[in-house]
Design a protein around this motif. Structure first.
Motif, PDB file in Angstrom:
ATOM      1  N   ASN A   1      79.430  54.498  27.239  1.00 26.26           N
ATOM      2  CA  ASN A   1      78.432  53.583  27.817  1.00 26.26           C
ATOM      3  C   ASN A   1      78.404  52.276  27.011  1.00 26.26           C
ATOM      4  O   ASN A   1      79.158  52.129  26.037  1.00 26.26           O
ATOM      5  CB  ASN A   1      77.043  54.251  27.821  1.00 26.26           C
ATOM      6  CG  ASN A   1      76.674  54.785  26.448  1.00 26.26           C
ATOM      7  OD1 ASN A   1      76.764  54.056  25.462  1.00 26.26           O
ATOM      8  ND2 ASN A   1      76.284  56.055  26.358  1.00 26.26           N
ATOM      9  N   LEU A   2      77.544  51.352  27.419  1.00 22.93           N
ATOM     10  CA  LEU A   2      77.500  50.043  26.770  1.00 22.93           C
ATOM     11  C   LEU A   2      77.086  50.142  25.295  1.00 22.93           C
ATOM     12  O   LEU A   2      77.632  49.434  24.443  1.00 22.93           O
ATOM     13  CB  LEU A   2      76.537  49.108  27.531  1.00 22.93           C
ATOM     14  CG  LEU A   2      76.400  47.693  26.970  1.00 22.93           C
ATOM     15  CD1 LEU A   2      77.744  46.964  26.957  1.00 22.93           C
ATOM     16  CD2 LEU A   2      75.372  46.891  27.772  1.00 22.93           C
TER      17      LEU A   2
ATOM     18  N   ILE B   1      81.043  46.048  33.475  1.00 25.94           N
ATOM     19  CA  ILE B   1      79.686  46.597  33.586  1.00 25.94           C
ATOM     20  C   ILE B   1      78.814  45.663  34.424  1.00 25.94           C
ATOM     21  O   ILE B   1      78.809  44.475  34.228  1.00 25.94           O
ATOM     22  CB  ILE B   1      79.052  46.801  32.183  1.00 25.94           C
ATOM     23  CG1 ILE B   1      79.894  47.781  31.383  1.00 25.94           C
ATOM     24  CG2 ILE B   1      77.631  47.336  32.312  1.00 25.94           C
ATOM     25  CD1 ILE B   1      79.447  47.970  29.948  1.00 25.94           C
TER      26      ILE B   1
ATOM     27  N   CYS C   1      81.138  52.509  40.029  1.00 23.56           N
ATOM     28  CA  CYS C   1      80.638  53.008  38.757  1.00 23.56           C
ATOM     29  C   CYS C   1      79.381  53.847  39.006  1.00 23.56           C
ATOM     30  O   CYS C   1      78.431  53.380  39.635  1.00 23.56           O
ATOM     31  CB  CYS C   1      80.318  51.840  37.837  1.00 23.56           C
ATOM     32  SG  CYS C   1      79.654  52.353  36.250  1.00 23.56           S
TER      33      CYS C   1
END
Ligand code: ZN
Length: 158
Positions: free
Chosen positions: A99-100, A158, A40
Motif C-alpha cells: 500500500n502507499l 495510485i 485497483c
C-alpha cells in the motif's frame, strides 16, 4: 568529514531512522488488481476488539471499479490470486509493496544515505524490522536513482 560538515549533509530527506516496524505492520491494507475488471481494489483487515487488544478476524475485498465485495476470515493468495497493484520490475528484481504507507516507508529508506538501526530497550538491536530485512539490492546506493524512479512510477498508479 567533520561534525559540522556532516550535520550539513544530514537533513530530514536523507536520514532514515528504523522505527522497528516489521512487514506485518503494513498488512492492514493491500492494494490489488481486481481479476474481474482490472481496476485497483483494496483488501482491508477489519480490526475487532477482543478483551484488551485488537485482532484481525476478517478481511474485506472491495473493488470500486465493478462493485465486487468479498468478506473472508482468511484471504490467502495475496500476490497470486490477488496480484499486487503496486509492483514493477526494478534493477533486475521485483519491487512490490502492499500500500502507499509501505511505499512511502521504502522510499524514505532508499532515499536516505544515513540509516539508523532500531534499538529496543528490552531486547537490544532488532533484526526483525522491515528495514533490516530489505534485500541487498535495495540497500545499494548505486541502485538508488533507479529504485526512486520505480517508486515514482508506482505512486502515479495510485
Ligand atoms: Zn473490479
Amino acid at each position: 568529514m567533520n561534525y559540522t560538515e556532516l550535520s550539513k549533509e544530514v537533513s530530514y530527506d536523507n536520514f532514515f531512522k528504523d522505527d522497528g516496524r516489521d512487514i506485518y505492520d503494513f498488512q492492514n491494507k493491500f492494494l490489488v488488481k481486481c481479476k474481474i475488471c482490472g481496476n485497483c481494489a483494496t483488501i482491508i483487515a477489519i480490526p475487532k476488539y477482543e478483551g484488551s487488544y485488537f485482532v484481525y478476524k476478517e478481511r474485506r475485498f472491495l473493488c470500486t471499479g465493478c462493485g465486487k465485495i468479498e468478506i473472508k476470515s482468511v484471504m490467502n493468495g495475496i500476490g497470486s490470486k490477488y496480484p499486487l497493484w503496486l509492483e514493477t520490475n526494478c534493477c533486475g528484481h521485483k519491487l512490490w509493496v502492499y500500500n502507499l504507507e509501505h511505499l512511502n516507508y521504502i522510499e524514505s529508506f532508499v532515499r536516505a544515505n544515513i540509516r539508523e538501526n532500531y534499538y529496543d530497550e528490552r531486547i537490544g538491536w532488532k533484526n526483525q524490522s522491515l528495514a533490516s530485512r530489505l534485500p541487498k539490492w535495495m540497500k545499494k546506493s548505486s541502485n538508488r536513482e533507479a529504485i526512486l524512479r520505480s517508486i515514482g512510477i508506482l505512486k502515479r498508479r495510485i
